[in-house]
Design an enzyme around this catalytic site. Structure first.
Site, mmCIF file in Angstrom:
data_model
loop_
_atom_site.group_PDB
_atom_site.id
_atom_site.type_symbol
_atom_site.label_atom_id
_atom_site.label_comp_id
_atom_site.label_asym_id
_atom_site.label_seq_id
_atom_site.Cartn_x
_atom_site.Cartn_y
_atom_site.Cartn_z
ATOM 1 N N ASP A 1 0.802 -1.217 0.000
ATOM 2 C CA ASP A 1 0.000 0.000 0.000
ATOM 3 C C ASP A 1 0.837 1.271 0.000
ATOM 4 O O ASP A 1 0.428 2.290 0.553
ATOM 5 C CB ASP A 1 -0.929 -0.008 1.225
ATOM 6 C CG ASP A 1 -2.020 1.054 1.138
ATOM 7 O OD1 ASP A 1 -2.393 1.406 0.009
ATOM 8 O OD2 ASP A 1 -2.478 1.530 2.185
ATOM 9 N N CYS B 1 -23.772 -2.322 1.258
ATOM 10 C CA CYS B 1 -22.693 -1.342 1.371
ATOM 11 C C CYS B 1 -23.057 -0.042 0.671
ATOM 12 O O CYS B 1 -22.769 1.056 1.173
ATOM 13 C CB CYS B 1 -21.381 -1.906 0.828
ATOM 14 S SG CYS B 1 -21.423 -2.410 -0.908
ATOM 15 N N CYS C 1 -13.045 4.890 7.928
ATOM 16 C CA CYS C 1 -14.443 4.458 8.011
ATOM 17 C C CYS C 1 -14.532 2.978 7.652
ATOM 18 O O CYS C 1 -13.889 2.523 6.704
ATOM 19 C CB CYS C 1 -15.307 5.284 7.051
ATOM 20 S SG CYS C 1 -17.055 4.826 7.046
#
Length: 315
Positions: free
Chosen positions: A131, A192, A240
Site C-alpha cells: 500500500d 454497502c 471508516c
C-alpha cells in the site's frame, strides 16, 4: 517445471510461517483491462486531491516496470480484524488503525520473506510492496484466486471476509500460478451502497474516492472539511468501516493473531473530551507507531471538531 513446483510449495510455506493468512500467485503480465478502468476513474476526478494516484501510471499496470524480467506476482493477505472493539460512543477509528502501523509491520515481514526465499532458491530479483507503491493489489489478489472485488471496492475472501491488508511481492522467479477468481458472490446485495454515509459507493463497483469518509479524515490536508458533509460522518474520526461492517461476508471475520496489531488502549477507550484535551506531545508519544500519525495531531483535532459540530467553518 519441477523447480517451479517445489519453489511454489516453499513460497506458500514461507507465507504461512511468517503469519500471512492467504497466499496466491499470478503470472506477471500487464494489467490492460485494469489500466483502462483506472484511467477512466482518474479522468472523472474521483481521486480528489490524491494526486499521487496519477503518478507512475505505467508502473501500476505493468509489473516488469517495477522488477525487470518479472515472472510472478505473489499476493499475501494478513488479517487485521481486532480482538476487541471500541467503547460505545468514542470517536470512531477504522479497525486497520487499532494497532501499529501496518506499513512498517508488513514491510519488515516482506523483507524477511524475500531473504528466506533467496536463501532457499538462490539469487533472484524481487520487490515487496504494501500500500505504498504503484501496485494494483486487489487486481493481483483476484488474479491469484484469493477473492473478488466487492461493490464496496474491497477484496472479499469467501471464507474470511474483507478485513485484510494486501501485500504484493513481485519477482523474476518462475512459479506455478493459481487460477483467477472469476465468480462474483455479491449478487444483488447492495447493503454497502445503501449504508455509505456520504454516498461514495456508486453502481458498477465504482468508488468516488473524493466523497469517502476515509478520504476526508486521512487524505484531505485542507484546514476545512466541506460543509456539505455536515452530520454525515456518523462519528468517524479516522477512516471508516461502514461498508465492511454491513457486508454479510464479514460475519466470517475472526480476530487476528498478529501481536503488533494489538489495539492501543487509548483507541478503544478515549472519550471525545479526552481526545479534545490531548496535547500534541501525548499524541506523538501514544500514537508514534500508529497509522494515526499520518493525519497528524492537527488533522485529528480538525476531524474531531467536525464530527462534534458537523462543520469546521468556525474552527
Amino acid at each position: 517445471m519441477a523447480n517451479a513446483s517445489s519453489h511454489t510449495r516453499l513460497t506458500k510455506q514461507l507465507a504461512q510461517r511468517l503469519g500471512f493468512d492467504h497466499c496466491g500467485i499470478a503470472r506477471a503480465v500487464p494489467l490492460d483491462e485494469d489500466a483502462r478502468r483506472l484511467e477512466a476513474w482518474l479522468k472523472k476526478g474521483m481521486q480528489g486531491s490524491m494526486q499521487y494516484m496519477e503518478n507512475y501510471f505505467d508502473m501500476r499496470v505493468d509489473p516488469s516496470r517495477l522488477v525487470p524480467g518479472a515472472k510472478s506476482v505473489i499476493t499475501l493477505m494478513k488479517n487485521y480484524y481486532p480482538p476487541e472493539q471500541q467503547q460505545e460512543g468514542t470517536p470512531r477509528i477504522a479497525k486497520y488503525a487499532f494497532g501499529n502501523d501496518y506499513h512498517e509491520v508488513i514491510r519488515e515481514q516482506l523483507k524477511t520473506f524475500l531473504d528466506l526465499l533467496r536463501q532457499q532458491v538462490g539469487a533472484i530479483d524481487g520487490r515487496g510492496f504494501v500500500d505504498s507503491a504503484p501496485v494494483l493489489e486487489r487486481a493481483w489478489a483476484t488474479r491469484s484466486g484469493l477473492g473478488w472485488i466487492g461493490k464496496n471496492g474491497n477484496l472479499i475472501n469467501r471464507q474470511t471476509g474483507s478485513f485484510y491488508f494486501i501485500a504484493t511481492l513481485i519477482t523474476d522467479l518462475e512459479l506455478e500460478y493459481d487460477d483467477p477468481f472469476v465468480k462474483d458472490y455479491c449478487g444483488t446485495c447492495r447493503k454497502c451502497i445503501d449504508a455509505c454515509p456520504t454516498e461514495a459507493i456508486l453502481e458498477n463497483r465504482v468508488i468516488d474516492g473524493s466523497r469517502c469518509i476515509s478520504y476526508f479524515t486521512i487524505e484531505l490536508k485542507d484546514a476545512l472539511i466541506p460543509g456539505e458533509m455536515k452530520e454525515r460522518f456518523d462519528n468517524w474520526m479516522f477512516g471508516c468501516d461502514t461498508c465492511q461492517d454491513v457486508c454479510p461476508w464479514n460475519r466470517f471475520s475472526q480476530p487476528n493473531t498478529e501481536v503488533q496489531f494489538t489495539p492501543i488502549p487509548e483507541i478503544l477507550n478515549l472519550s471525545s473530551a479526552e481526545w479534545e484535551n490531548m496535547s500534541e506531545e501525548m499524541f506523538r508519544r501514544v500514537f508514534g507507531r500508529s497509522p494515526l500519525k499520518r493525519t497528524k495531531f492537527n488533522g485529528i483535532q480538525r476531524n474531531l471538531k467536525f464530527i462534534q459540530s458537523g462543520t469546521t467553518e468556525d474552527a
